[in-house]
Design an enzyme around this catalytic site. Structure first.
Site, short mmCIF file in Angstrom:
data_model
loop_
_atom_site.label_atom_id
_atom_site.label_comp_id
_atom_site.label_asym_id
_atom_site.label_seq_id
_atom_site.Cartn_x
_atom_site.Cartn_y
_atom_site.Cartn_z
N PRO A 365 0.82 -1.21 0.00
CA PRO A 365 0.00 0.00 0.00
C PRO A 365 0.85 1.27 0.00
CG PRO A 365 -0.60 -1.45 1.82
CD PRO A 365 0.64 -2.00 1.24
N SER A 685 9.32 -19.92 3.98
CA SER A 685 10.55 -19.14 3.93
C SER A 685 11.17 -18.94 5.31
CB SER A 685 10.32 -17.79 3.25
OG SER A 685 9.54 -17.00 4.09
N LYS A 728 11.53 -7.85 1.39
CA LYS A 728 12.18 -8.33 2.60
C LYS A 728 13.44 -7.51 2.90
CE LYS A 728 10.33 -13.02 2.52
NZ LYS A 728 10.57 -14.42 2.13
N1 LIG Z 1 6.77 7.73 -6.15
C1 LIG Z 1 5.93 8.60 -5.65
N2 LIG Z 1 6.10 9.90 -5.87
C2 LIG Z 1 5.25 10.81 -5.37
N3 LIG Z 1 4.18 10.52 -4.63
C3 LIG Z 1 3.95 9.22 -4.37
C4 LIG Z 1 4.79 8.23 -4.87
N4 LIG Z 1 4.31 7.04 -4.46
C5 LIG Z 1 3.21 7.30 -3.74
N5 LIG Z 1 2.98 8.61 -3.70
C6 LIG Z 1 1.88 9.28 -3.01
O1 LIG Z 1 1.45 8.46 -1.95
C7 LIG Z 1 0.06 8.51 -1.77
C8 LIG Z 1 -0.51 7.11 -1.76
O2 LIG Z 1 -0.44 6.54 -3.05
P1 LIG Z 1 -1.57 5.65 -3.70
O3 LIG Z 1 -2.87 5.99 -3.12
O4 LIG Z 1 -1.42 5.67 -5.15
O5 LIG Z 1 -1.13 4.26 -3.13
P2 LIG Z 1 -1.53 2.81 -3.63
O6 LIG Z 1 -0.29 2.15 -4.10
O7 LIG Z 1 -2.66 2.86 -4.55
O8 LIG Z 1 -1.94 2.13 -2.25
P3 LIG Z 1 -3.06 1.05 -1.95
O9 LIG Z 1 -2.51 -0.27 -2.32
O10 LIG Z 1 -3.25 1.18 -0.48
O11 LIG Z 1 -4.23 1.46 -2.75
C9 LIG Z 1 -0.46 9.33 -2.92
O12 LIG Z 1 -0.73 10.62 -2.47
C10 LIG Z 1 0.68 9.33 -3.91
O13 LIG Z 1 0.68 10.47 -4.70
#
Ligand SMILES: Nc1ncnc2c1ncn2[C@@H]1O[C@H](COP(=O)(O)OP(=O)(O)OP(=O)(O)O)[C@@H](O)[C@H]1O
Ligand SMILES: [Mg+2]
Length: 781
Positions: A365, A685, A728
């Site tokens: 997430p 694992s 990990k």
């Molecule tokens: N590489 C990155 N650069 C800038 N902002 C990021 C980056 N990765 C994540 N964010 C910011 O983090 C926050 C959470 O990202 P997002 O909601 O897309 O997560 P997700 O991977 O969809 O999580 P989930 O699996 O919980 O849905 C967002 O505001 C996003 O813009």
């Protein structure tokens, strides 16, 4: 004093009386009637009578007064009539006379005596059978009642008809009075005239009155029915007109609406199948009352159909450098994904309707999977919408409800398309791994259709009832746990694995993206506050323990809102220092790692993969006096239990090599526990970690806490590959581990991943002995 009847009896019946035939009327005794006489013979009779007793006999004619039938003969006359006296005579200039006669008594024709000039008859009296007045009372009573009814219902009777009648008691007079009001046919009247019994006579009158009542009632019924239906139609018409006026005022005119819809349909250039359905529903709408439930359902349907982007597309921005700029603007890192998007745009440059992949971003997430989808839409200049499948169990969420009830709606895909108004948006299918299923159907079956390029050309939504082409859309799915997605669904997508971020990456993301966004969102802009790297690192280390950056973003926002408060209240800018963070955010949530990294007997740092990223957990083993039992606790799954048994077997087999007295196996019980007992753990694992803890406990040699490890072992002690290496390692780094021990066979997973391995040592191992050599410290004195 003589009565009129007596007087007549004596004189009349001895003489011959001239006859006056009457047409269409039967004259009763006491009745005064005007008559027009044209026939010469009859006029002669009248003249003769006027010279004498002034009496005549009125006989009704059976024939109708119909000129075509020629003169009336004696055979056409009834044989019972009324002796009447002529009261007045007026000569009419054109010939003929008008007379006024009054009926005196009934009489039967005895003999007709005709000569050329005059029609004479000799008559005999008709004896009235007198009835006791008492016996007539019921008749009179009934007549009066009916008269009352008649007055109120029959308009050809005057309203005071029954009032006059109610004051009369003489049956004869009552009969006369009523007869003068009744409109009888000649036959009916003649029947009454010939009735000799007074009771029967009254009954006859009663029957006639009843008939009148019935006629009146029937007429009234018909009239009121006509009036009712008229009223209803009129009322409706009136209301509709009013409604129309109101609607016109509000600009909601219905007919206009329908016209507008027609026009819109023409403009839309719909496919024949769709056109047919919309027109069918429109015709239906026209026929239904505009305020009915059915009309609402139909109108909603048509509106939805017309609002859908059947032929509307946005044009892609296919400029590669533009796309890269946007992608970098929104996200730090994520090189693989960005490359993939640029590949896609390049293909589009060469072939406009080139293959559109269905991408699936998988990873823990908060690493930007969802926000990447949005960013791609921005880069391409496409619309986008997101449907979250987390917890969706009902197929109709995707496919829509049939249009059978008022609340029916299209599925989320069609709703989304309607909202964005373009048929080629980016559709983000979020949380694909959390889709459910229950008795309402299996939504993943519907997703199979959506995500299949062969089938989604004609995606069928139950509400629409006609297919919609989804093939122009780009689908991007996201998932935390690929393993939870069904095989056929996973097969349709191009999976891109995203791993969590390292601390330096997080720092960069925070500096370049999160802080800026938080400042803009809180309205602090440039003026507000400053976060230096130490502060951000402090946040990462002390307040967030995660693979992604969601919590980091949250604490940054929290700090920004504190700063906003200070700025508004005291007009001061807030400067954060790592030392002052606790003042704003409360005590650190994550303990100092140094404490956790103490070498202990029987405790090994294990590394595990979870859908939320990598996780470090301590595997504990302890010996206690007993009989050689093994106890396993901490919600371990079957596979993990088996690895524990395998590890124990290996330890027993190699006991001497590690200097373990075999008695320790029989005189002691071994308890193996993996903390955080509420979290279920499974997988092979942990084999090497379990073995390390077991041997540590058996030998009383502490484990070097600077190591963390993962790897499956077989009974011979060979270490086998495992999954989730990157996550990990990241977990190990988050926990300040110096060295990770990994199966040699996983080496390929880290090719070109310097970012991840930077700052941590990796020890590639092939068998258990190598590990134990490293981690088992000498016994403490
Ligand atoms: N590489 C990155 N650069 C800038 N902002 C990021 C980056 N990765 C994540 N964010 C910011 O983090 C926050 C959470 O990202 P997002 O909601 O897309 O997560 P997700 O991977 O969809 O999580 P989930 O699996 O919980 O849905 C967002 O505001 C996003 O813009
Ligand atoms: Mg998400």
């Amino acid at each position: 004093m003589k009565t009129l009847n007596q007087e007549t009896n004596e004189e009349t019946f001895s003489e011959l009386l001239p006859v006056i035939p009457t047409m269409d009327v039967v004259v009763f005794p006491h009745m005064i009637v005007p008559l027009l006489v044209l026939d010469e013979r009859i006029i002669n009779g009248i003249n003769q009578s006027l010279n004498g007793s002034k009496k005549v006999l009125l006989l009704a004619s059976k024939k109708k007064n119909d000129n075509s039938q020629g003169a009336i003969g004696t055979k056409d006359l009834y044989q019972i009539g009324t002796v009447s006296s002529i009261m007045r005579l007026i000569k009419i200039p054109e010939g003929g006379v008008k007379i006024l006669v009054q009926g005196i008594c009934k009489a039967r024709v005895k003999e007709i005596v005709t000569d050329e000039n005059i029609l004479h008859v000799s008559v005999e009296p008709i004896e009235q059978e007198a009835t006791d007045a008492e016996n007539l009372l019921p008749h009179i009573q009934s007549i009066k009642e009916i008269a009352e009814k008649i007055s109120s219902s029959n308009h050809s009777f005057s309203p005071d008809f029954h009032i006059i009648l109610s004051k009369m008691n003489d049956p004869t007079k009552i009969a006369d009075f009523i007869l003068s009001h009744l409109n009888l046919s000649v036959e009916e009247a003649q029947d009454l005239l010939e009735t000799q019994n007074q009771g029967e006579f009254l009954e006859g009158i009663l029957a006639q009155l009843n008939k009148e009542v019935e006629i009146a009632e029937t007429q009234e019924r018909i009239r009121s029915r006509a009036r009712d239906s008229m009223n209803k139609a009129q009322k409706e018409f009136y209301l509709r007109e009013q409604l129309k006026a109101i609607k016109q005022e509000l600009g909601e005119d219905d007919a206009e609406d329908i016209d507008k819809m027609r026009k819109k349909i023409e403009e839309l250039n719909l496919a024949p199948e769709v056109l047919e359905e919309v027109n069918r529903q429109l015709n239906r709408l026209e026929k239904t009352a505009p305020d009915s439930v059915e009309a609402t359902v139909t109108r909603n349907y048509i509106e939805t159909m017309l609002a859908l982007p059947w032929n509307t597309e946005t044009k892609d921005n296919l400029d590669l450098s533009h796309a890269l700029t946007i992608l970098n603007e929104d996200h730090y890192g994520l090189k693989d994904v960005k490359e993939r998007i640029l590949d896609f745009i390049s293909i589009r440059n060469l072939k406009e309707d080139g293959y559109a992949p269905i991408l699936c971003f998988a990873g823990p997430p908060g690493i930007g999977k969802t926000s990447l989808g949005k960013s791609i839409a921005r880069a391409l200049g496409r619309e986008h919408f997101r449907i979250s499948l987390g917890g969706v169990k009902d197929e109709s969420e995707i496919r829509g409800h049939r249009r059978t009830y008022v609340g029916s709606m299209p599925g989320r895909i069609i709703q989304g398309l309607r909202k964005v108004g373009s048929k080629n948006p980016i559709i983000i299918i979020d949380e694909l791994d959390k889709i459910g299923a229950d008795f309402r159907g299996d939504p993943s079956a519907a997703m199979l259709e959506v995500l299949d390029p062969q089938q989604n050309k004609s995606f069928y939504d139950n509400y629409l009832g006609v297919p919609f082409d989804l093939s122009k859309a780009i689908f991007i799915a996201t998932a935390n746990d690929l393993g939870a997605i069904s095989e056929p669904l996973r097969d349709r997508m191009e999976v891109i694995n995203l791993s969590g971020y390292t601390a330096p990456e997080k720092l960069n993301i925070a500096k370049n993206h999160l802080v800026k966004r938080a400042l803009t969102d809180t309205g602090l802009g440039e003026k507000g506050i400053e976060f230096n790297d130490d502060v951000i690192t402090g946040l990462i280390e002390g307040y967030t323990r995660e693979a992604g950056v969601r919590n980091l973003e949250r604490v940054i926002r929290k700090l920004c809102s504190k700063a906003a408060r200070v700025l508004v209240e005291k007009q001061e800018s807030l400067i954060f220092m790592p030392e002052t963070l606790e003042k704003h955010l409360g005590p650190k949530q994550i303990l100092d790692y140094d404490n956790a990294l103490i070498n202990q007997i029987g405790i090994t740092n294990g590394l595990a993969w979870t859908p939320f990223g990598g996780e470090m957990l301590k595997v504990e083993a302890i010996l206690m006096p007993g009989k050689g039992k093994v106890i396993l606790t901490g919600q371990l799954g079957d596979v993990m239990k088996e690895s524990a048994t395998a590890a124990l077997s290996y330890a027993k087999a190699h006991a001497t090599k590690f200097g373990v007295d075999s008695k320790r196996f029989s005189d002691f019980d071994l308890h193996i526990h993996i903390p955080a007992g509420a979290v279920p753990k499974d997988g092979p694992s942990g084999g090497i970690t379990l073995l390390s803890s077991i041997l540590s406990a058996l030998t009383d040699r502490p484990i070097n806490a600077k190591f963390a490890m993962t790897g499956e072992i077989n009974l011979r002690g060979k270490i086998m590959p495992i999954g989730g290496v990157k996550e990990k390692i990241l977990a190990a780094k988050r926990n300040h581990i110096e060295t990770v021990i990994l199966p040699h066979q996983n080496k390929n997973d880290l090719v070109d991943q310097e970012d991840i391995t930077k700052g941590i040592k990796v020890l590639w191992v092939e068998n258990a002995e190598e590990v134990l050599e490293q981690v088992l410290l000498p016994q403490e004195a």
